[in-house]
Scaffold this motif. Structure first.
Motif, PDB file in Angstrom:
ATOM      1  N   ASN A 330       0.856  -1.169   0.000  1.00 26.06           N
ATOM      2  CA  ASN A 330       0.000   0.000   0.000  1.00 26.06           C
ATOM      3  C   ASN A 330       0.899   1.227   0.000  1.00 26.06           C
ATOM      4  OD1 ASN A 330      -1.478   2.303   1.626  1.00 26.06           O
ATOM      5  ND2 ASN A 330      -3.084   0.996   0.762  1.00 26.06           N
ATOM      6  N   LEU A 331       0.936   1.933  -1.101  1.00 25.90           N
ATOM      7  CA  LEU A 331       1.880   3.026  -1.257  1.00 25.90           C
ATOM      8  C   LEU A 331       1.576   4.181  -0.309  1.00 25.90           C
ATOM      9  CD1 LEU A 331       4.324   4.053  -2.779  1.00 25.90           C
ATOM     10  CD2 LEU A 331       2.801   4.911  -4.576  1.00 25.90           C
ATOM     11  N   HIS A 332       0.300   4.439  -0.048  1.00 30.52           N
ATOM     12  CA  HIS A 332      -0.051   5.546   0.857  1.00 30.52           C
ATOM     13  C   HIS A 332       0.542   5.323   2.252  1.00 30.52           C
ATOM     14  CE1 HIS A 332      -2.568   8.793   2.499  1.00 30.52           C
ATOM     15  NE2 HIS A 332      -2.691   8.013   3.560  1.00 30.52           N
ATOM     16  N   GLY A 333       0.442   4.096   2.767  1.00 23.16           N
ATOM     17  CA  GLY A 333       0.976   3.822   4.097  1.00 23.16           C
ATOM     18  C   GLY A 333       2.485   3.913   4.135  1.00 23.16           C
ATOM     19  N   PRO A 357      -5.389   6.511  -1.109  1.00 25.64           N
ATOM     20  CA  PRO A 357      -5.280   5.338  -0.216  1.00 25.64           C
ATOM     21  C   PRO A 357      -5.253   4.001  -0.941  1.00 25.64           C
ATOM     22  CG  PRO A 357      -6.940   6.891   0.581  1.00 25.64           C
ATOM     23  CD  PRO A 357      -6.565   7.348  -0.794  1.00 25.64           C
ATOM     24  N   ASN A 358      -5.796   3.944  -2.166  1.00 22.09           N
ATOM     25  CA  ASN A 358      -5.945   2.649  -2.835  1.00 22.09           C
ATOM     26  C   ASN A 358      -4.919   2.420  -3.953  1.00 22.09           C
ATOM     27  OD1 ASN A 358      -6.905   4.641  -4.462  1.00 22.09           O
ATOM     28  ND2 ASN A 358      -8.732   3.529  -5.163  1.00 22.09           N
ATOM     29  N   VAL A 359      -3.811   3.134  -3.948  1.00 22.23           N
ATOM     30  CA  VAL A 359      -2.798   2.952  -4.996  1.00 22.23           C
ATOM     31  C   VAL A 359      -1.800   1.880  -4.557  1.00 22.23           C
ATOM     32  CG1 VAL A 359      -0.923   4.024  -6.286  1.00 22.23           C
ATOM     33  CG2 VAL A 359      -3.019   5.308  -5.849  1.00 22.23           C
ATOM     34  N   PRO A 360      -1.745   0.738  -5.252  1.00 21.35           N
ATOM     35  CA  PRO A 360      -0.777  -0.304  -4.880  1.00 21.35           C
ATOM     36  C   PRO A 360       0.540  -0.121  -5.636  1.00 21.35           C
ATOM     37  CG  PRO A 360      -2.235  -1.163  -6.558  1.00 21.35           C
ATOM     38  CD  PRO A 360      -2.664   0.260  -6.319  1.00 21.35           C
ATOM     39  N   GLU A 399       0.133   7.669  -8.884  1.00 21.64           N
ATOM     40  CA  GLU A 399      -0.995   7.203  -9.676  1.00 21.64           C
ATOM     41  C   GLU A 399      -0.589   5.919 -10.389  1.00 21.64           C
ATOM     42  OE1 GLU A 399      -2.023   9.805 -12.854  1.00 21.64           O
ATOM     43  OE2 GLU A 399       0.066  10.193 -13.435  1.00 21.64           O
ATOM     44  N   ARG A 400      -1.587   5.220 -10.903  1.00 23.16           N
ATOM     45  CA  ARG A 400      -1.335   4.016 -11.690  1.00 23.16           C
ATOM     46  C   ARG A 400      -1.545   4.334 -13.164  1.00 23.16           C
ATOM     47  NH1 ARG A 400       0.980  -0.708 -10.107  1.00 23.16           N
ATOM     48  NH2 ARG A 400      -0.472  -1.863 -11.435  1.00 23.16           N
ATOM     49  N   GLN A 401      -0.599   3.939 -13.979  1.00 20.48           N
ATOM     50  CA  GLN A 401      -0.707   4.042 -15.437  1.00 20.48           C
ATOM     51  C   GLN A 401      -0.550   2.645 -16.008  1.00 20.48           C
ATOM     52  OE1 GLN A 401       2.056   6.954 -16.956  1.00 20.48           O
ATOM     53  NE2 GLN A 401       1.087   8.657 -15.859  1.00 20.48           N
ATOM     54  N   GLY A 402      -1.663   1.950 -16.178  1.00 17.86           N
ATOM     55  CA  GLY A 402      -1.594   0.571 -16.625  1.00 17.86           C
ATOM     56  C   GLY A 402      -1.012  -0.309 -15.544  1.00 17.86           C
ATOM     57  N   SER A 403       0.087  -0.972 -15.864  1.00 14.90           N
ATOM     58  CA  SER A 403       0.760  -1.843 -14.903  1.00 14.90           C
ATOM     59  C   SER A 403       1.966  -1.170 -14.271  1.00 14.90           C
ATOM     60  CB  SER A 403       1.203  -3.139 -15.594  1.00 14.90           C
ATOM     61  OG  SER A 403       2.108  -2.850 -16.646  1.00 14.90           O
ATOM     62  N   VAL A 404       2.025   0.156 -14.332  1.00 13.95           N
ATOM     63  CA  VAL A 404       3.164   0.909 -13.808  1.00 13.95           C
ATOM     64  C   VAL A 404       2.688   1.854 -12.716  1.00 13.95           C
ATOM     65  CG1 VAL A 404       5.045   2.503 -14.350  1.00 13.95           C
ATOM     66  CG2 VAL A 404       4.339   0.784 -16.037  1.00 13.95           C
ATOM     67  N   ASP A 473       4.981  -3.300 -12.566  1.00 10.83           N
ATOM     68  CA  ASP A 473       4.654  -4.540 -11.882  1.00 10.83           C
ATOM     69  C   ASP A 473       5.516  -5.676 -12.421  1.00 10.83           C
ATOM     70  OD1 ASP A 473       2.776  -3.122 -10.538  1.00 10.83           O
ATOM     71  OD2 ASP A 473       1.058  -3.884 -11.691  1.00 10.83           O
ATOM     72  N   GLN A 474       5.821  -6.613 -11.547  1.00  7.60           N
ATOM     73  CA  GLN A 474       6.607  -7.770 -11.969  1.00  7.60           C
ATOM     74  C   GLN A 474       5.719  -8.694 -12.804  1.00  7.60           C
ATOM     75  OE1 GLN A 474       8.048 -10.209  -8.792  1.00  7.60           O
ATOM     76  NE2 GLN A 474       9.755 -10.994  -9.976  1.00  7.60           N
ATOM     77  N   PRO A 475       6.208  -9.153 -13.998  1.00  7.58           N
ATOM     78  CA  PRO A 475       5.399 -10.061 -14.815  1.00  7.58           C
ATOM     79  C   PRO A 475       5.110 -11.354 -14.051  1.00  7.58           C
ATOM     80  CG  PRO A 475       7.241  -9.190 -16.081  1.00  7.58           C
ATOM     81  CD  PRO A 475       7.474  -8.802 -14.656  1.00  7.58           C
ATOM     82  N   THR A 476       3.879 -11.834 -14.170  1.00 12.67           N
ATOM     83  CA  THR A 476       3.450 -13.051 -13.478  1.00 12.67           C
ATOM     84  C   THR A 476       2.993 -14.075 -14.502  1.00 12.67           C
ATOM     85  OG1 THR A 476       2.726 -11.716 -11.611  1.00 12.67           O
ATOM     86  CG2 THR A 476       1.933 -13.996 -11.713  1.00 12.67           C
ATOM     87  N   ARG A 477       3.453 -15.304 -14.377  1.00 11.39           N
ATOM     88  CA  ARG A 477       3.018 -16.372 -15.272  1.00 11.39           C
ATOM     89  C   ARG A 477       1.533 -16.622 -15.094  1.00 11.39           C
ATOM     90  NH1 ARG A 477       7.057 -20.910 -13.756  1.00 11.39           N
ATOM     91  NH2 ARG A 477       5.114 -22.045 -13.931  1.00 11.39           N
ATOM     92  N   LEU A 478       0.864 -17.021 -16.193  1.00 14.86           N
ATOM     93  CA  LEU A 478      -0.581 -17.201 -16.181  1.00 14.86           C
ATOM     94  C   LEU A 478      -1.013 -18.287 -15.198  1.00 14.86           C
ATOM     95  CD1 LEU A 478      -3.282 -16.408 -17.380  1.00 14.86           C
ATOM     96  CD2 LEU A 478      -2.901 -18.090 -19.210  1.00 14.86           C
ATOM     97  N   ASP A 479      -0.263 -19.402 -15.138  1.00 13.81           N
ATOM     98  CA  ASP A 479      -0.648 -20.484 -14.240  1.00 13.81           C
ATOM     99  C   ASP A 479      -0.521 -20.067 -12.775  1.00 13.81           C
ATOM    100  OD1 ASP A 479       2.051 -20.255 -14.387  1.00 13.81           O
ATOM    101  OD2 ASP A 479       2.460 -22.410 -14.352  1.00 13.81           O
TER     102      ASP A 479
END
Length: 488
Positions: A330-333, A357-360, A399-404, A473-479
């Motif tokens: 939680n970036l705000h905290g 408050p809700n920006v990860p 702020e969030r811009q897509g996955s960044v 964001d770190q890429p995550t495998r689909l499975d």
């Protein structure tokens, strides 16, 4: 063993035809021989034509001799001698519309093939010449041409092909031997010229680069340009400049490495001493003396800054930062924790947390905290270095811009001096502010890049500076993502 291996891989050493000189010699001989072959083909074809025309001329003379005989009658022996002297077995002349067989061997066989040597009547002379050169059969061939002495409109002869083949092979052998001799001589001259002009200078360049690679800090290994004005001369000058610059960089890095080692040792010991002094200064806060109460906070603050500077120096001197242990934060905290740590250090600068408050953010908590701490500390030092200004503030927004995740740290300080804007992220580059270490931005940039992101100066000027931090964001495998959603 290392020296032996290096020597075995030295360019220019090896068998004749694996070296550059050997390849130049081999290619020169091959191309010279190819040129001789291209000359030989029309030459052998022309030799065949001239050989046949010589037989035509001799046959015409024999025909004229036969026509000059009384009543044009020759005994068999004389006719055989004339045909043998002309090298033919039959001669026929055409005058006007009349065609006459002037001489003929009694054992004349059937003509296997006829060749017309009149202008415009023969085209495939090279294939015919090659066939005559390699054939071993003795067949009767016919030849048609204009009489050289104009004794008629056309003359046709018949002759054995074997003498022609033998003479052509003899001629071809002589041409082949001459071609080999010429190719060797020409190749030797071309090789000598190329070796002097190209091969030796290139071997000199190669040998110099190998020697310089073995000991790049040895000034005697730097190539000395030969003064040539061609491309190789330009290559020598460029190599000389590159080796000179590389040697200077290596010497500088060696000095910096030695200096860094010494600084690390001194910083380690000095940090221990300052830590002890900090513990003692903490006890001073309990003394009721007004003078002590007045100066104790300043002493503690100075010790904190000194210890922080030494910690940064030791951290920057490590080979590399550990890889980030990423988690969803939680970036705000996190921003609130960072700003709270500075709340006791200033009462004149507003510390504003504008992160929703809700920006990860997907990052390493400790490393991201270090980045933000360095940015806030630099901003605070910049603001404190100026006087006569109104209320100042340091604001962190995101702020969030897509996955960044995009984080901005803005201050109302005097801005970054133009002289160091291009190298503000380099180590030990400061804006000449009181308390600045010159390592904070260098460390922060390294940590941001370890996350696959970046740290840039978005804008700077007399009204303040804004740094932009990008954390993808770190890429995550689909499975793996499906397992997380299913709770597996």
């Amino acid at each position: 063993m290392a020296e032996t291996k290096g020597a075995a891989q030295t360019p220019g050493k090896g068998s004749l035809f694996t070296s550059l000189s050997g390849k130049v010699l081999l290619l020169t001989m091959v191309f010279v021989m190819l040129g001789e072959v291209l000359i030989f083909l029309p030459s052998i074809a022309n030799y065949r034509i001239q050989w046949l025309k010589s037989r035509i001329a001799q046959a015409e003379i024999a025909a004229l001799a036969a026509e000059a005989a009384p009543d044009q009658i020759l005994n068999e022996d004389l006719r055989s001698e004339i045909l043998k002297g002309a090298g033919v077995v039959a001669v026929s002349l055409k005058k006007g519309e009349k065609r006459q067989l002037v001489l003929r061997d009694n054992n004349l066989a059937m003509v296997a093939e006829t060749f017309d040597l009149r202008p415009g009547m023969y085209y495939n002379t090279t294939p015919e010449a090659l066939f005559a050169l390699v054939t071993t059969r003795d067949r009767i061939i016919g030849v048609i041409d204009h009489p050289p002495n104009m004794s008629g409109d056309m003359i046709e002869i018949a002759l054995h092909e074997q003498p022609l083949s033998e003479d052509m092979r003899s001629y071809g052998l002589r041409v082949l031997l001459l071609s080999v001799v010429l190719s060797v001589i020409v190749a030797a001259f071309i090789f000598a010229a190329l070796s002097r002009v190209l091969v030796r200078p290139m071997q000199r360049l190669s040998a110099n680069m190998t020697a310089f690679g073995g000991d790049p800090q040895n000034a005697t290994r730097i190539i000395t340009p030969s003064g040539r004005r061609d491309e190789l001369g330009a290559a020598e000058h460029e190599l000389h400049d590159m080796q000179t610059q590389l040697q200077a960089m290596l010497q500088q890095k060696s000095r910096l490495a030695a200096l860094g080692l010494a600084v690390s040792k001194v910083s380690h010991d000095l940090r221990n001493m300052l830590t002890s002094a900090q513990l003692i200064s903490d006890r001073l806060g309990e003394v009721r003396d007004p003078q002590v109460q007045r100066f104790a906070p300043k002493l503690i603050s100075s010790l904190d800054r000194a210890i922080g500077f030494l910690n940064q120096t030791l951290s920057f001197g490590q080979a590399q930062e550990p890889p980030p242990q990423r988690e969803s934060l939680n970036l705000h905290g996190l921003v609130a924790e960072v700003l709270e740590s500075f709340s006791l250090q200033t009462t004149t600068v507003a510390l504003v947390n504008s992160v929703p408050p809700n920006v990860p953010v997907d990052a390493d908590r400790e490393q991201l905290s270090r980045i933000l701490t360095n940015l806030v500390r630099n901003a605070l030092q910049a603001i404190e270095s100026q006087t006569g200004r109104g209320k100042d503030a340091i604001t962190i927004s995101a702020e969030r811009q897509g996955s960044v995740s995009v984080v901005r740290v803005t201050d109302t300080g005097p801005g970054i001096p133009e002289a160091i804007r291009d190298k503000v992220f380099a180590a030990f580059q400061t804006a000449a502010r009181s308390g600045g270490t010159g390592l904070g931005l260098a460390i922060s940039t390294e940590l941001a890049e370890a996350h696959g992101g970046s740290l840039k100066v978005a804008l700077t000027g007399p009204t303040g500076t804004t740094f932009t931090l990008l954390i993808p964001d770190q890429p995550t495998r689909l499975d793996v993502r499906q397992n997380r959603r299913s709770g597996g």
